[in-house]
Design a protein around this motif. Structure first.
Motif, short mmCIF file in Angstrom:
data_model
loop_
_atom_site.label_atom_id
_atom_site.label_comp_id
_atom_site.label_asym_id
_atom_site.label_seq_id
_atom_site.Cartn_x
_atom_site.Cartn_y
_atom_site.Cartn_z
N VAL A 70 10.91 16.42 36.31
CA VAL A 70 10.36 15.27 37.03
C VAL A 70 9.37 15.74 38.10
CG1 VAL A 70 10.90 13.34 38.56
CG2 VAL A 70 12.36 13.82 36.57
N GLN A 71 9.73 16.78 38.82
CA GLN A 71 8.83 17.35 39.82
C GLN A 71 7.50 17.77 39.19
OE1 GLN A 71 8.61 17.97 43.10
NE2 GLN A 71 6.94 19.48 43.03
N ARG A 72 7.58 18.46 38.05
CA ARG A 72 6.35 18.90 37.38
C ARG A 72 5.53 17.72 36.89
NH1 ARG A 72 9.56 22.85 35.15
NH2 ARG A 72 9.83 21.63 33.23
N GLN A 73 6.20 16.76 36.24
CA GLN A 73 5.49 15.65 35.61
C GLN A 73 4.77 14.76 36.63
OE1 GLN A 73 5.18 16.49 32.34
NE2 GLN A 73 5.73 14.41 31.69
N LEU A 74 5.47 14.35 37.67
CA LEU A 74 4.90 13.40 38.61
C LEU A 74 4.09 14.08 39.71
CD1 LEU A 74 6.84 11.47 37.10
CD2 LEU A 74 7.23 10.33 39.28
N VAL A 75 4.66 15.09 40.33
CA VAL A 75 4.03 15.68 41.52
C VAL A 75 2.98 16.72 41.16
CG1 VAL A 75 4.47 16.92 43.67
CG2 VAL A 75 6.11 15.22 42.86
N GLU A 76 3.27 17.56 40.16
CA GLU A 76 2.37 18.67 39.86
C GLU A 76 1.37 18.36 38.75
OE1 GLU A 76 4.87 22.04 39.04
OE2 GLU A 76 6.02 21.78 40.89
N ARG A 77 1.80 17.74 37.66
CA ARG A 77 0.94 17.54 36.50
C ARG A 77 0.15 16.23 36.54
NH1 ARG A 77 3.42 17.57 30.97
NH2 ARG A 77 1.24 17.94 30.35
N GLY A 78 0.61 15.26 37.33
CA GLY A 78 -0.08 13.98 37.38
C GLY A 78 0.00 13.22 36.07
N ARG A 79 1.17 13.22 35.45
CA ARG A 79 1.33 12.55 34.15
C ARG A 79 1.90 11.15 34.27
NH1 ARG A 79 -1.17 14.94 29.75
NH2 ARG A 79 0.54 14.56 28.32
N GLY A 80 2.44 10.81 35.43
CA GLY A 80 3.13 9.54 35.52
C GLY A 80 4.45 9.60 34.78
N GLY A 81 5.11 8.46 34.69
CA GLY A 81 6.40 8.42 34.01
C GLY A 81 6.99 7.03 34.13
N TYR A 82 8.24 6.89 33.70
CA TYR A 82 8.89 5.59 33.84
C TYR A 82 10.10 5.71 34.75
CZ TYR A 82 11.10 7.34 29.45
OH TYR A 82 11.70 8.09 28.47
N CYS A 83 10.98 4.74 34.74
CA CYS A 83 11.95 4.58 35.82
C CYS A 83 12.81 5.80 36.07
CB CYS A 83 12.83 3.36 35.56
SG CYS A 83 13.87 3.50 34.08
N PHE A 84 13.24 6.49 35.00
CA PHE A 84 14.16 7.61 35.20
C PHE A 84 13.50 8.73 36.00
CE2 PHE A 84 15.67 5.73 31.10
CZ PHE A 84 16.82 5.18 31.62
#
Length: 289
Positions: A69-83
């Motif tokens: 989650v840290q990589r996806q949202l904060v580092e990679r800028g991929r966004g995500g859903y609720c989880f």
């Protein structure tokens, strides 16, 4: 809010998150925990991190473990859903000194599976619902009290409380329509991983595996795009829907902050164009009319 997972933090692996990097991205400084800070954090979260299911469509979602989650949202800028959004938001709040509880809920119907995650926050003896990972939802907290209402630019969100088999059930509505129903059952990290697997692989649901869904709060209002539609919900104005092409959808995905690299724009375009071709009517001899 009664029940839940209490104020404890065991098992949620706070050490895998970089809260200072999160705060730098959102532009929020550390301050004393309170409703004002919670309002700012919630608003800036939904303006900074897009809601997106791009990795699900690529068939390569890396999962919802905290380090991921840290990589996806904060580092990679991929966004995500609720989880992803709710796990990150909960840890940031805990790091800043808030008392939180994680909750799962059922989307749109009490008969659906528990595949939505929210975060409840206690302030001065009152619990508030925060909902950073639901596409078009709250941009700030709402009290978890029966009859509570929050106006968001002419659109009204409401909380209704009922008891079911002795447990709390909290329904969030938008302009009278049910958005999701949270309960007070204990949430463990394994529940989040299980919900993610169902959401990201269940072709029968169709919502995230068979449709593009990207959304974000912007200066113009809340923008949502699918493979064929651009929607703007601006405060105090009627909702605007416009048809878009697959190429326009890919461009808007990037404009909303989902970082696509390498051949990913072309791959996403191919997926969306394939859906459009499959949906086109077929003529009497097998050709397009």
């Amino acid at each position: 809010m009664t029940g839940g997972n209490g104020g404890g933090v065991a098992g949620w692996q706070q050490e895998d998150y970089d809260v200072d990097a999160y705060l730098a991205l959102t532009g929020v400084g550390r301050a004393r925990p309170g409703l004002e800070l919670l309002e700012v954090l919630h608003r800036e979260h939904v303006r900074t991190f897009p809601f997106a299911n791009v990795d699900v469509l690529f068939g390569a979602h890396p999962g919802v473990a905290p380090a991921t989650v840290q990589r996806q949202l904060v580092e990679r800028g991929r966004g995500g859903y609720c989880f992803e959004h709710a796990q990150l938001f909960a840890v940031v709040l805990e790091d800043l000194g808030f008392t939180v509880r994680r909750h799962l809920g059922r989307v749109h119907s009490p008969h659906s599976t528990r595949t939505h995650m929210t975060v409840a926050v206690q302030l001065d003896g009152t619990w508030f619902l925060t909902d950073p990972g639901f596409g078009f939802s709250l941009s700030g907290p709402i009290a978890l009290q029966d009859g509570a209402r929050r106006d968001e630019g002419g659109r009204t969100f409401g909380i209704d409380h009922t008891l079911e088999d002795g447990g709390d059930r909290w329904t969030l509505s938008r302009d009278g329509e049910v958005q999701h129903i949270a309960d007070s059952l204990t949430v463990q990290p394994v529940d989040v991983r299980t919900g993610h697997v169902l959401t990201s692989t269940n072709a029968g649901s169709g919502r995230f595996t068979g449709s593009l869904v990207v959304a974000r709060q912007t200066d113009a209002g809340h923008v949502t795009i699918t493979e064929s539609t651009w929607t703007l919900r601006a405060p105090g104005r009627p909702t605007v829907h416009e048809r878009i092409t697959p190429a326009q959808a890919v461009d808007t995905v990037r404009e909303l902050g989902v970082r696509l690299v390498g051949d990913e724009p072309a791959r996403l375009l191919g997926i969306l164009e394939g859906w459009r071709a499959a949906a086109e009517p077929v003529g009497p001899r097998g050709g397009r009319p």
